[in-house]
Design an enzyme around this catalytic site. Structure first.
Site, PDB file in Angstrom:
ATOM      1  N   GLY A   1      42.942  30.446  48.644  1.00 31.86           N
ATOM      2  CA  GLY A   1      41.956  30.157  47.598  1.00 31.86           C
ATOM      3  C   GLY A   1      42.626  29.877  46.275  1.00 31.86           C
ATOM      4  O   GLY A   1      43.708  30.389  45.995  1.00 31.86           O
TER       5      GLY A   1
ATOM      6  N   ASN B   1      47.654  37.209  50.317  1.00 33.32           N
ATOM      7  CA  ASN B   1      48.192  37.994  51.439  1.00 33.32           C
ATOM      8  C   ASN B   1      48.204  37.215  52.748  1.00 33.32           C
ATOM      9  O   ASN B   1      49.056  37.449  53.602  1.00 33.32           O
ATOM     10  CB  ASN B   1      47.480  39.347  51.590  1.00 33.32           C
ATOM     11  CG  ASN B   1      45.986  39.241  51.371  1.00 33.32           C
ATOM     12  OD1 ASN B   1      45.431  38.149  51.470  1.00 33.32           O
ATOM     13  ND2 ASN B   1      45.347  40.342  51.075  1.00 33.32           N
TER      14      ASN B   1
ATOM     15  N   THR C   1      46.234  35.897  43.616  1.00 27.92           N
ATOM     16  CA  THR C   1      44.869  36.084  44.114  1.00 27.92           C
ATOM     17  C   THR C   1      44.001  36.610  42.989  1.00 27.92           C
ATOM     18  O   THR C   1      44.425  37.475  42.225  1.00 27.92           O
ATOM     19  CB  THR C   1      44.778  37.064  45.290  1.00 27.92           C
ATOM     20  OG1 THR C   1      43.392  37.244  45.617  1.00 27.92           O
ATOM     21  CG2 THR C   1      45.329  38.440  44.952  1.00 27.92           C
ATOM     22  N   ILE C   2      42.794  36.086  42.893  1.00 29.31           N
ATOM     23  CA  ILE C   2      41.879  36.625  41.879  1.00 29.31           C
ATOM     24  C   ILE C   2      41.425  38.030  42.263  1.00 29.31           C
ATOM     25  O   ILE C   2      41.021  38.815  41.423  1.00 29.31           O
ATOM     26  CB  ILE C   2      40.626  35.738  41.673  1.00 29.31           C
ATOM     27  CG1 ILE C   2      39.772  35.647  42.936  1.00 29.31           C
ATOM     28  CG2 ILE C   2      41.008  34.363  41.178  1.00 29.31           C
ATOM     29  CD1 ILE C   2      38.344  35.169  42.672  1.00 29.31           C
ATOM     30  N   ASP C   3      41.490  38.339  43.558  1.00 25.90           N
ATOM     31  CA  ASP C   3      40.909  39.596  44.048  1.00 25.90           C
ATOM     32  C   ASP C   3      41.696  40.837  43.646  1.00 25.90           C
ATOM     33  O   ASP C   3      41.190  41.948  43.764  1.00 25.90           O
ATOM     34  CB  ASP C   3      40.791  39.558  45.571  1.00 25.90           C
ATOM     35  CG  ASP C   3      39.751  38.550  46.031  1.00 25.90           C
ATOM     36  OD1 ASP C   3      38.755  38.371  45.297  1.00 25.90           O
ATOM     37  OD2 ASP C   3      39.924  37.947  47.105  1.00 25.90           O
TER      38      ASP C   3
ATOM     39  N   GLY D   1      34.632  39.385  45.677  1.00 27.24           N
ATOM     40  CA  GLY D   1      35.344  40.589  46.123  1.00 27.24           C
ATOM     41  C   GLY D   1      34.718  41.114  47.393  1.00 27.24           C
ATOM     42  O   GLY D   1      33.730  41.829  47.337  1.00 27.24           O
TER      43      GLY D   1
ATOM     44  N   GLU E   1      30.346  41.144  45.755  1.00 27.38           N
ATOM     45  CA  GLU E   1      29.637  40.437  46.830  1.00 27.38           C
ATOM     46  C   GLU E   1      29.661  41.233  48.135  1.00 27.38           C
ATOM     47  O   GLU E   1      28.779  41.093  48.970  1.00 27.38           O
ATOM     48  CB  GLU E   1      30.268  39.057  47.067  1.00 27.38           C
ATOM     49  CG  GLU E   1      31.729  39.103  47.440  1.00 27.38           C
ATOM     50  CD  GLU E   1      32.352  37.732  47.701  1.00 27.38           C
ATOM     51  OE1 GLU E   1      31.626  36.764  47.954  1.00 27.38           O
ATOM     52  OE2 GLU E   1      33.601  37.650  47.657  1.00 27.38           O
TER      53      GLU E   1
END
EC number: 2.7.1.90
Lengths: 405, 405
Positions: A10, A110, A139-141, A186, A243
């Protein structure tokens, strides 16, 4: 020496900062640097471009790439097989060999670090030592193991915080009891939803009233109680949910949408804000509204300068470490100091690959504690703005064509 | 002389620019200027504040108000009765009289201009001539009659255009055929959805591929044909639709949500993007995604400088015209010149009240024509950026407390 760089998974708002770092490091070493379009797919399909040092310098590629959100080389979701005898490995290394690549840096999360890991396993298995393959994390997460935080997270958090500051201005205008539910990306890790609480920093009143993370197991009845209590002090409530949030008894069935991310089989979930909004309306008979920040939160021109600089440094260090090492990933560690200060270390890709770091349970014992913890942790990461270029009122980003042969 | 100002209806990103204009005009005339909280409701409930000239100047209230989206005085949706004998009229004028108000400026859209109209009807009916009541127009929807365009529209359009520029960066990263549907506000008037086409200005390829407005009557089968044709040239399509778009045969049932806007009984519609997304997936078996920009598009820190300045001027002129006139509304006319140049005129509130201006049918005869027309029309309105103030990475807006007694 020939280097190759690819972007995978992403997108984030600073994934090109890491690319900029890789390119700059290559040029500083007088290496040639190629990019593969759409990650490993571009390598397989011979879809390579070469970055041009002169052009890169002339158009200020280094800084302008840092402003351009989302993978400029394109991305892919491509899972390598476990079977080391699979012919795809032969193809990949044939391609690397054909283009005489000595260093391959893969920028990703990951899942992409799983690619780095498998390629290195294959190299060990076959005794290949003419190429080093390393990762540059993103990663934004914010769910990458062992890192203090992930590049991409700070900018997504910055967008979320400031968008919610604006949403607060919107929801406050009428005098009546309302609940606005903002749904944040998330699936399993609630870092981004938690970071919305930064909006409460240094305010006399709360911008965000309640937060429910993917990690929390809360009964839906408890949510109604939380709302009633919060409504004693405030008419218009803003509730932020991940989410992936589901209530403790699973009474809110996850609305698993029909689509699945290709390759990695993650379910794409969303719609929990609408589900919760409907439930609150049924229980309390008040105006409710669901707002999904959707993909806009991961790719946005509102970029954290801190995040952007760190992403650049990680990219730069990925290439540097690849000169003499393989299978390594530079990570950010936080110095134990009063002022925020990042330090860079290197770990093996296997430590990051396929794992997820979630918000510690002790952080969300209470809403107050979560707010205190996340402000201490994430506030430094959203600091600083990256100025954008507009022409006729419209954002102007650098294009790939400006910096390749 | 005492003046009063109120804000009413849905918020915009520049509704405080108009407020700033009203306040500045009052101070320039050495008038006292009061604000009523939550529009006419605040007047009825004696919820008034007085703006303080010294404070306003000291904290640069004039410029800082222009940066602060959404009605800082709060708003209301309050429809005055047709019956001029209704006691509410007595109450309103008792309140105006009690506070010795000679000028009342109401900032709002076509519903709020109905309030201005009715108050003036009552004044005529009762022979009241000690107060002048005028309007200052606003709406993101751009549906006000006779005006070239409405303040609030340019900033909403600017946010939409630039958000879609970012969305384009997101959707382009994978190599596969996809359709992303972006749903934009506009129940009956598609101005905002159409303005997304500004993103295509001066680009070699399309950012926005197809647009369907509330005004268009298109069969859903046609949409599938449009997509197939567009997919011949481009993998990842972005389709923009107005929230009020329905297909010609009404086969897409409007998903009318349970809630209704209080007072004016407009249905709150949304969800058409999800409906269309599902339909396209069923028909073409390709990845689709629905993105609703929701309330973030109407209240946002990304403000058009042009829009902000015009909104300020309209507010200023509203107060100026109120010195010697009642029931007037300043409007923007476009000069017939090569360069964009606004001219300000005055009309009676009745011309704006309760009416809606939609996109002319001849504009959307083809997608190409719509793009050409909207670029010619709306490009000047999104020009220029208003710099925002951040502290620790978080937006800092002016608060009402800083500028009132």
């Amino acid at each position: 020496m020939n280097c190759l760089v690819g972007q995978s998974g992403g997108p984030t708002s600073v994934i090109n900062s890491s690319l900029s770092g890789v390119i700059q490091a290559a040029f500083d070493n007088n290496f040639r640097i190629f990019g593969c379009k759409n990650g490993i797919e571009g390598l397989l399909n011979d879809n390579l471009v070469e970055f041009n040092k002169e052009k890169f310098e002339n158009v200020n590629g280094k800084e302008r790439l840092k402003k351009r959100p989302s993978s400029i080389l394109g991305s892919c979701r491509f899972r390598l097989p476990d079977d080391m005898e699979d012919e795809i490995y032969v193809k990949i290394f044939d391609q690397l060999n054909k283009h005489d690549i000595s260093i391959f840096v893969y920028i990703g999360g990951n899942d992409s670090m799983d690619t780095v890991l498998k390629l290195n396993k294959y190299m060990k298995y076959k005794g290949i030592n003419w190429v080093n393959i390393c990762g540059s994390p993103k990663t934004i997460d914010n769910d990458l193991m062992l890192m203090d935080h992930s590049p991409g997270f700070g900018s997504a958090a910055k967008f979320i915080v400031n968008t919610i500051v604006d949403i607060r201005k919107d929801v406050d205008i009428y005098k009546r009891k309302t609940v606005t539910i903002v749904e944040i990306m998330g699936r399993n890790a609630g870092w981004l939803a938690a970071s919305s609480l930064l909006a409460n920093y240094n305010r006399r009143r709360k911008i965000v009233n309640l937060v429910y993370l993917s990690e929390m197991k809360i009964n839906k009845e408890q949510i109604i109680e939380d709302i009633k209590k919060a409504h004693e002090k405030e008419d218009n409530l803003i509730i932020v949910i991940s989410e992936g949030f589901v209530d403790a008894k699973n009474n809110f069935k996850r609305e698993i949408e029909r689509s699945y991310d290709e390759g990695f089989n993650h379910p794409i979930i969303s719609g929990m804000s609408r589900r919760l909004s409907e439930y609150i309306y049924q229980q309390l008979d008040i105006k409710t509204k669901a707002v999904e920040l959707s993909i806009v939160q991961r790719v946005n021109h509102l970029i954290s300068k801190t995040d952007s600089e760190e992403a650049f440094n990680l990219g730069y260090k990925s290439l540097e470490i690849s000169k003499n090492n393989t299978n390594m990933v530079p990570v950010i560690i936080r110095e134990l100091s009063e002022e925020y200060k990042p330090r860079y270390e290197y770990i093996e890709s296997g430590i990051i690959a396929n794992k997820e770091k979630i918000v510690p349970a002790e952080w969300f014992e209470t809403q107050e504690k979560l707010e205190r913890k996340i402000i201490e942790y994430a506030l430094p990461l959203i600091k600083g703005e990256v100025s954008q270029d507009y022409e006729d009122g419209i954002l102007q980003y650098i294009s790939l064509g400006e910096i390749i042969n």
